[in-house]
Design a protein around this motif. Structure first.
Motif, mmCIF file in Angstrom:
data_model
loop_
_atom_site.group_PDB
_atom_site.id
_atom_site.type_symbol
_atom_site.label_atom_id
_atom_site.label_comp_id
_atom_site.label_asym_id
_atom_site.label_seq_id
_atom_site.Cartn_x
_atom_site.Cartn_y
_atom_site.Cartn_z
ATOM 1 N N THR A 115 -36.540 45.440 5.997
ATOM 2 C CA THR A 115 -35.556 45.869 7.009
ATOM 3 C C THR A 115 -35.883 45.340 8.403
ATOM 4 O OG1 THR A 115 -36.808 47.922 7.352
ATOM 5 C CG2 THR A 115 -35.034 47.989 5.720
ATOM 6 N N GLU A 116 -36.857 44.461 8.505
ATOM 7 C CA GLU A 116 -37.297 43.980 9.810
ATOM 8 C C GLU A 116 -36.166 43.239 10.536
ATOM 9 O OE1 GLU A 116 -40.916 44.706 7.377
ATOM 10 O OE2 GLU A 116 -38.935 43.816 7.039
ATOM 11 N N ALA A 117 -35.910 43.634 11.762
ATOM 12 C CA ALA A 117 -34.781 43.098 12.538
ATOM 13 C C ALA A 117 -34.808 41.577 12.691
ATOM 14 C CB ALA A 117 -34.727 43.773 13.906
ATOM 15 N N LYS B 254 -28.094 41.878 5.043
ATOM 16 C CA LYS B 254 -28.519 43.202 4.590
ATOM 17 C C LYS B 254 -28.041 43.447 3.161
ATOM 18 C CE LYS B 254 -28.720 45.794 8.956
ATOM 19 N NZ LYS B 254 -28.171 46.969 9.692
#
Length: 347
Positions: free
Chosen positions: A216-218, A226
């Protein structure tokens, strides 16, 4: 990143040598091939589904196993009688970016076209339960796939983007990596495959010892999409896992039917299978791999062109050169959809 350009050149030399050995001094018999992936991956099952459509009308399409995206890209560009290959969209983005800086890569990209976008491939990272995130791979032994695979490319990019310094990046394919993880020889491994991936679905994986890492790292969202792997997709996974995905793309080459007999036959092959896939989507969704349910043939990655032979096969009145009678498909019912698709693919 120059490593990938060197690897690309090496693969071209290997493929060219294989062609010369297989065809010393005479033209090979025309055939149709699609390069896919390993025996337990989603690519090969998608390839078999497409080949089955051809088989219904007497058009044989050989499904070729490979190490993955990079080998497939080179195969479509340089391997005789190979009209199709399945690759990952981050490979396309890398080559497109690198194209302006290297004449050899630029030449490799020239003429390669998208046939259709396919589905999103979830990025699986199976790790020991003591590892909670990708950042925890710092200093660990991580298998990232063999060097000519899409998994290798994606794993390398992700670790570089996040600046994770693994103690070792090991070139094991997922089939090799799983028993090594279970034996405690490595700490985690990457696998890029459309869920459900048969490697995980068919394996005995202890949920007390191993789990899929959330991704989920930006910083990754500038390159990847996603996605989520639903709860129960695999027997060891009771909860949904948020991850990222990369799109699989069916590649071909922009053959010139006026150039020679080989280009003419290959262009006809591309047109035939473009028509078969377009008009066979209902059947593919009903009887093929579950990933066909999520395929949107109009969801083109930006900046890449659709081949002229593909566009020819998209005509509503196009008839594939079947050698066996084929059941009438739902073309009339799909006319509105096909017109919309043609409009989106026009450029």
């Amino acid at each position: 990143m120059r490593t990938f350009a060197i690897l690309l050149r090496s693969l071209f030399l290997v493929v060219a040598a294989a062609i010369l050995l297989a065809n010393p001094g005479h033209a090979a018999e025309f055939e149709r091939n699609i390069m896919t992936g390993g025996p337990t991956g989603t690519y090969i099952r998608i390839g078999k589904d497409i080949a089955a459509l051809g088989g219904e009308c007497g058009l044989t399409l050989n499904v070729v196993e490979s190490a993955g995206s990079l080998e497939n890209f080179v195969g479509v560009r340089n391997r005789r009688n190979t009209q199709f290959g399945i690759v990952q969209s981050d490979l396309l983005e890398y080559l497109k970016t690198f194209e302006a800086n290297d004449p050899e890569v630029q030449d490799a990209v020239r003429g390669v076209r998208i046939m259709f976008p396919l589905y999103n491939e979830e990025i699986h990272v199976l790790a020991r339960t003591g590892i909670a995130s990708l950042k925890d791979l710092e200093g660990k032994k991580v298998a990232i796939g063999v060097k000519d695979s899409g998994t290798f490319l994606t794993a390398s990019l992700i670790l570089d983007i996040l600046q994770v310094n693994a103690a070792e990046r090991l070139p094991f394919n997922p089939d090799q990596a799983l028993p090594k993880l279970q034996a405690g020889e490595i700490d985690a491994f990457f696998y890029v495959a459309g869920a459900p991936a048969s490697l995980f679905a068919n394996a005995d994986i202890d949920p007390a010892q191993f789990h899929l890492l959330p991704i989920t790292e930006a910083p990754l969202l500038a390159t990847y999409i996603k996605a989520s792997i639903p709860a129960g997709t695999y027997s060891f996974q009771t909860d949904p896992v948020d991850v990222v995905a990369v799109k699989a793309v069916l590649m071909t080459y922009d053959y010139d039917p006026g150039k020679n007999a080989y280009h003419r036959q290959s262009c006809t092959t591309v047109s035939d299978f473009s028509s078969l896939v377009l008009n066979g989507m209902d059947k593919l969704r009903e009887t093929g791999h579950p990933k066909w349910q999520s395929v949107d043939l109009s969801a083109l990655p930006p900046g890449w062109q659709v081949g002229s032979c593909v566009k020819a096969g998209m005509a509503l009145d196009y008839e594939p050169a079947c050698t066996r009678a084929k059941d009438a498909g739902p073309a009339d019912n799909n006319e509105d959809y096909l017109n919309l698709l043609k409009q989106r693919l026009k450029n």
